[in-house]
Design an enzyme around this catalytic site. Structure first.
Site, PDB file in Angstrom:
ATOM      1  N   LYS A  67       0.851  -1.187   0.000  1.00  0.00           N
ATOM      2  CA  LYS A  67       0.000   0.000   0.000  1.00  0.00           C
ATOM      3  C   LYS A  67       0.886   1.236   0.000  1.00  0.00           C
ATOM      4  O   LYS A  67       1.741   1.401   0.868  1.00  0.00           O
ATOM      5  CB  LYS A  67      -0.908  -0.005   1.232  1.00  0.00           C
ATOM      6  CG  LYS A  67      -1.710   1.280   1.360  1.00  0.00           C
ATOM      7  CD  LYS A  67      -2.767   1.181   2.411  1.00  0.00           C
ATOM      8  CE  LYS A  67      -3.471   2.506   2.579  1.00  0.00           C
ATOM      9  NZ  LYS A  67      -4.543   2.442   3.562  1.00  0.00           N
ATOM     10  N   LYS A  83      -2.357  -1.427  -3.723  1.00  0.00           N
ATOM     11  CA  LYS A  83      -3.192  -0.238  -3.647  1.00  0.00           C
ATOM     12  C   LYS A  83      -2.333   1.008  -3.767  1.00  0.00           C
ATOM     13  O   LYS A  83      -1.313   1.065  -3.072  1.00  0.00           O
ATOM     14  CB  LYS A  83      -3.916  -0.249  -2.299  1.00  0.00           C
ATOM     15  CG  LYS A  83      -4.852   0.900  -2.088  1.00  0.00           C
ATOM     16  CD  LYS A  83      -5.464   0.796  -0.727  1.00  0.00           C
ATOM     17  CE  LYS A  83      -6.249   2.068  -0.474  1.00  0.00           C
ATOM     18  NZ  LYS A  83      -6.567   2.232   0.901  1.00  0.00           N
TER      19      LYS A  83
HETATM   20  C1  PBG Z   1      -6.955   3.839   5.455  1.00  0.00           C
HETATM   21  C2  PBG Z   1      -7.597   3.561   4.154  1.00  0.00           C
HETATM   22  C3  PBG Z   1      -7.526   4.432   3.079  1.00  0.00           C
HETATM   23  C4  PBG Z   1      -8.254   3.841   2.044  1.00  0.00           C
HETATM   24  C5  PBG Z   1      -8.742   2.612   2.510  1.00  0.00           C
HETATM   25  N1  PBG Z   1      -8.316   2.455   3.824  1.00  0.00           N
HETATM   26  C6  PBG Z   1      -6.913   5.777   2.986  1.00  0.00           C
HETATM   27  C7  PBG Z   1      -5.529   5.972   3.425  1.00  0.00           C
HETATM   28  O1  PBG Z   1      -4.746   5.035   3.540  1.00  0.00           O
HETATM   29  O2  PBG Z   1      -5.158   7.115   3.666  1.00  0.00           O
HETATM   30  C8  PBG Z   1      -8.413   4.442   0.693  1.00  0.00           C
HETATM   31  C9  PBG Z   1      -9.531   3.971  -0.135  1.00  0.00           C
HETATM   32  C10 PBG Z   1      -9.780   4.796  -1.331  1.00  0.00           C
HETATM   33  O3  PBG Z   1      -9.107   5.811  -1.597  1.00  0.00           O
HETATM   34  O4  PBG Z   1     -10.702   4.427  -2.063  1.00  0.00           O
HETATM   35  N2  PBG Z   1      -7.004   2.905   6.419  1.00  0.00           N
END
Ligand code: PBG
Length: 333
Positions: A202, A258
């Site tokens: 991520k 991601k």
């Molecule tokens: C954070 C989390 C995020 C998303 C899913 N879980 C945002 C981040 O890491 O700042 C993003 C999902 C999206 O942008 O569709 N736990």
């Protein structure tokens, strides 16, 4: 006498196979089906449906509406739904103390959805950011995100989600060692069948912007204004291999990359390297870009959506977590 030029090779014409829809279908290498989709969904504590301004077509759903959506997913052939909570700002604090509340909106939604459509898998985000007033995914002390203290909170939250009936726990926090600790806690508590999909690779990405709007998470305050000390540097690929290797060793059943489209190279590398069920998250910013350009008439929105989903499959994804899931399942079903 003129000698005809010697053909260097037989008349290979790749366009022959592209000449009609039936030949194109016959040679098509990958295909997106409703069963490839995980519906990314936001639930909220209030009643009804509330549109998310930066994500046209996405609404925050009440528990009741989420249950109806689960039935819709079943009817559309969508195998699973990933839910994310919108929490009233007045109930957030520095440690995200209500993250593991067994009466919270997430466990209530899980129960309602499993009651309404038990055949649909429910995946929960294991993370503190929807519940913290600073918007970080962890416990913050003197401007530092504490790794091990955060894991303790995530375990409480994950066990609560498992007890509520969640099928898949998806830690999205990027703390080191959390998959192993969570797996151990699940085994010890009798949840050996609860799956873990780790947000393994991520990245600290700008493409999560609209998600903050969707779940109402705090704008990160000055001085600690990003997640770069725990999420990955977008420049790195070798490090993604190390992250995923660790998460697999610690007991992840599935892994995720991601964001999605800008990271297809990472997805392909991970699939080739580990042969694990590997998922791509087409995140909020990717959704918003397609919708915005489509609304302006700058791209053909429907074709762009389907092309983006096909790209994930081509790159090796076992499935795609996407806000487009209900629309795409309808189209493809
Ligand atoms: C954070 C989390 C995020 C998303 C899913 N879980 C945002 C981040 O890491 O700042 C993003 C999902 C999206 O942008 O569709 N736990």
């Amino acid at each position: 006498m003129t000698v005809p030029p010697l053909a260097p090779y037989p008349a290979t014409r790749l366009r022959r196979l592209r000449q009609a829809d039936w030949t194109r279908r016959l040679v098509r290498e990958t295909e997106v089906r409703p069963s490839d989709l995980i519906w990314s969904m936001v639930v909220h504590e209030g009643e009804g449906c509330v549109p998310v301004a930066s994500m046209p077509g996405v609404e925050r759903l009440s528990v009741k509406e989420a249950a109806k959506a689960a039935v819709r997913a079943r009817d559309l052939g969508i195998p699973a739904i990933a839910i994310f909570p919108h929490i009233d700002p007045s109930r957030k604090d520095a440690t995200g103390s209500i993250a593991a509340d067994p009466d919270g909106v997430i466990p209530r939604a899980v129960k309602a959805m499993k009651d309404a459509a038990p055949e649909v898998g429910i995946m929960c985000d294991v993370a503190l950011d929807p519940f913290t007033d600073h918007g970080h995914d962890g416990v913050v002390e003197n401007g530092k995100i504490l790794n091990d203290a955060t894991i303790e909170r995530l375990i409480e939250q994950g066990l609560m989600q498992a007890a509520a009936g969640a099928d898949i726990l998806a830690p999205s926090d990027m703390m080191d060692g959390r998959i192993g600790r969570l797996r151990g806690a699940l085994e010890a508590d009798g949840w050996q069948d609860t799956m873990i999909m780790s947000y393994a690779a991520k990245y600290a990405s700008a493409f999560y912007g609209p998600y903050r709007d969707a779940i109402g998470s705090a704008k990160l305050s000055a001085g600690q204004g990003d997640k770069k000390s725990y999420q990955m540097d977008p420049a790195n690929t070798e490090e993604a291999i190390r992250e995923v290797a660790l998460d697999i060793a610690e007991g992840a059943d599935m892994v995720m990359v991601k964001p999605g489209l800008p990271y297809l190279d990472i997805l392909r590398r991970l699939v080739d390297e580990f042969r694990m069920p590997t998922y791509a998250f087409q995140v909020s910013g990717e959704y918003a870009m397609i919708k915005a350009a489509g609304a302006n008439g700058w791209i053909d929105e429907e074709r762009a959506i389907l092309e983006s989903l096909a790209a994930f499959k081509r790159a090796g994804a076992a499935g795609i977590i996407t806000y487009f899931a209900p629309w795409a399942a309808q189209k493809l079903g």
